[in-house]
Every structure is written in structure tokens, then in C-alpha cells.
Design an enzyme around this catalytic site. Structure first.
Site, mmCIF file in Angstrom:
data_model
loop_
_atom_site.group_PDB
_atom_site.id
_atom_site.type_symbol
_atom_site.label_atom_id
_atom_site.label_comp_id
_atom_site.label_asym_id
_atom_site.label_seq_id
_atom_site.Cartn_x
_atom_site.Cartn_y
_atom_site.Cartn_z
ATOM 1 N N ASP A 52 -0.639 5.114 0.852
ATOM 2 C CA ASP A 52 -0.448 6.292 2.261
ATOM 3 C C ASP A 52 -0.602 5.536 3.297
ATOM 4 O OD1 ASP A 52 -1.691 8.713 0.225
ATOM 5 O OD2 ASP A 52 -2.506 7.041 -0.324
ATOM 6 N N ASP A 102 1.119 -0.893 0.077
ATOM 7 C CA ASP A 102 -0.050 -0.037 -0.261
ATOM 8 C C ASP A 102 1.275 1.473 0.071
ATOM 9 O OD1 ASP A 102 -2.196 2.095 0.362
ATOM 10 O OD2 ASP A 102 -1.836 2.114 2.798
#
Ligand code: XBP
Ligand code: MG
Length: 276
Positions: free
Chosen positions: A12, A10
Site C-alpha cells: 500500500d 511494501d
């Protein structure tokens, strides 16, 4: 037992802690540009993060906080449909937000989290393939990776699955499924690294049982379901990782050295216990 072939990250909260001091102020500056007096404070933004995706977040904010809002006169939405005019308004506002975010990242506003670059280097040297599965806009990923000063860091990632390319954003599995499809790998050949409950649900629903969570400033209190291991950070030699919880935390706590940081050996151990 399947071998570990790729790591899917991922962005953020995971590669960098971008939400509070990156995305949030970029939204606020775009609101000010548009003459709106909306101010997404640190606590309010924490609540708004329940909805992933910037455009979806703006829409959810309007629904919850300003249900009577209509786009200002002269806004460039197609006439004759309130819904189409709101869509166009949100799209323009979000485009402006992305411009501000990219400018902030280009100035180097947010560094990568501790241990990220080290782990990426280790994986690359060992021939482990790298991928990204994120809700954010592709330009934002490019700006963040380019801001690090590491030449061609973006090219280390064989697959970058980002933003509006899938029908449903996290917690739906779509973006991780797309990354797996592009890698041409089954979920059990991969480790996923996430920071949020929405991300955990997405990865697990895509069959990524070897899921490592590194909690971030907005997510440390969340419930990560069946994630294999939940830690505070990847860590470094001299900045050890703390195990917080996880489906296989007990076994891994016994297997891993103490103190430890997340390196390739710990990811292999996590993968082995989660995918056996
Ligand atoms: C990130 C998001 C994104 C960012 C904003 O979630 O939800 O919407 O907050 O980016 P995750 P955009 O880390 O789970 O991928 O405004 O570009 O959508
Ligand atoms: Mg995240």
C-alpha cells in the site's frame, strides 16, 4: 561486500497508491452496509493511518472518536463479554471492507505506480528474487496484482508476507523478519522499498539498511529516519525520479546519472553504499 539478492516491497502506497481511493472508500462502504454513519474523510483517514492494519485502525478510531460505542444489538459476538463482542463486530466489519476492496481492485480501480512493473521485470530478468512484506490482508495483494492484466504477476513474488500472520504489525519488524526468514537471506542481501514512516521503522528494525522510500500521497511530509534514500517515485525514462532526502542521498546524488530513474543499477548503488 554482500551482493544484492532480493528486493522486498511494501504494497500500500509503494506498489500502488491504494489508501485514499482504495482502502478508504472500501471502509466507508462497509460502514454504510452496517448502518453506521461513520465517514472517514480524506484528512481524517490520513490521521487514522498512524495505526497500521484495518482492524486495528477501526479499533483506534472507536477509542479516539467514539469511546462510548457498543456494537448494535443482535450483533453476532459471543454473549457475556463486551470485549469479545467488539472483537467480533470489528472482524465482521473488516471482512466486509475486504470484500469491497477486492471488488474495487478487480474492477482495476487503482493502477500500479510509475516504474513498478518496469523494475519488477528488470529484477526478474536479472535473477534478483522478489518478495512482499505488507500489513494488508493477503486477498488484497492478490486482487491488486491480478488486476494489472500481467499474467501470473503474483507468481513473480517468491514470498508474500501479509496481514495477520505475525504477532505485531508495522512499525514492528515482524513482517520484514518473516519475509527474510522465508527468503532464507540476511537483511544485508536485500533492498527494501517502502512509502511510510511506519514501514521505514519496520524495515530498519529488521536490519534492512538498504531502504528506499518512494513517498506517496499520504506520506510525503513524513520523517523516514535512517532510510538510505528518499525519492518521490521510481520513475521512468521521461518521468525522472527526484531525490528528496536520505542517509546516503549526498553520495548517491553524485554517483547516479542526472536525470535518472530507479532501475536495477541504482538499486545496486544504493545497496552497495548502505551495506558496505
Ligand atoms: C497498509 C496498512 C493496511 C491498509 C488496509 O500499511 O496499514 O492496514 O491500510 O489494509 P503498509 P487492511 O503499506 O505499511 O503495509 O484493511 O487489509 O489491513
Ligand atoms: Mg505502505
Amino acid at each position: 561486500m554482500p551482493t544484492l539478492e532480493a528486493i522486498i516491497f511494501d504494497v500500500d502506497g509503494t506498489l500502488a497508491d491504494t489508501e485514499r481511493d482504495g482502502h478508504r472508500p472500501a471502509f466507508n462502504t462497509a460502514f454504510a452496509d452496517a448502518g453506521l454513519d461513520w465517514d472517514w474523510s480524506v484528512p481524517l483517514y490520513g490521521e487514522l493511518l498512524r495505526v497500521t492494519g484495518g482492524k486495528e485502525r477501526i479499533r483506534a478510531y472507536l477509542r479516539q472518536h467514539l469511546p462510548d460505542f457498543t456494537p448494535p444489538e443482535g450483533n453476532n459476538g459471543p454473549k457475556g463479554s463486551d470485549e469479545a463482542s467488539l472483537d467480533a463486530f470489528i472482524r465482521d466489519l473488516h471482512k466486509r471492507k475486504t470484500e469491497h476492496y477486492v471488488a474495487m481492485m478487480t474492477r482495476g480501480a487503482i493502477p500500479l505506480r510509475i516504474g513498478v512493473l518496469r523494475l519488477l521485470r528488470e529484477a526478474r530478468q536479472a535473477g534478483i528474487r522478489l518478495a512482499i512484506a505488507t500489513t494488508t490482508t493477503p486477498e488484497n495483494v492478490t486482487a491488486l496484482l491480478n488486476s494489472t492484466g500481467v499474467p501470473d504477476l503474483i507468481d513473480w513474488f517468491e514470498v508474500i508476507a501479509a496481514g495477520d500472520v505475525v504477532p505485531a504489525k508495522k512499525p514492528a519488524p515482524d513482517i520484514f523478519e518473516l519475509a527474510l526468514e522465508q527468503l532464507q537471506l540476511p537483511a544485508r542481501a536485500c533492498v527494501a522499498v517502502e512509502d511510510s514512516d511506519n514501514g521505514a521503522r519496520s524495515a530498519l528494525a529488521a536490519g534492512l539498511n538498504a531502504l528506499l522510500i518512494t513517498t506517496s500521497s499520504y506520506t510525503h511530509h513524513q520523517d523516514f529516519g535512517d532510510a538510505a534514500l528518499v525519492v518521490d517515485q521510481l520513475g521512468e525514462p521521461g518521468a525522472p525520479t527526484q531525490i528528496l532526502s536520505g542517509r546516503h542521498a549526498g553520495v548517491l546524488e553524485k554517483t547516479l546519472p542526472s536525470p535518472f530513474h530507479i532501475d536495477l543499477a541504482s538499486l545496486h548503488a544504493l545497496h552497495a553504499v548502505a551495506c558496505r
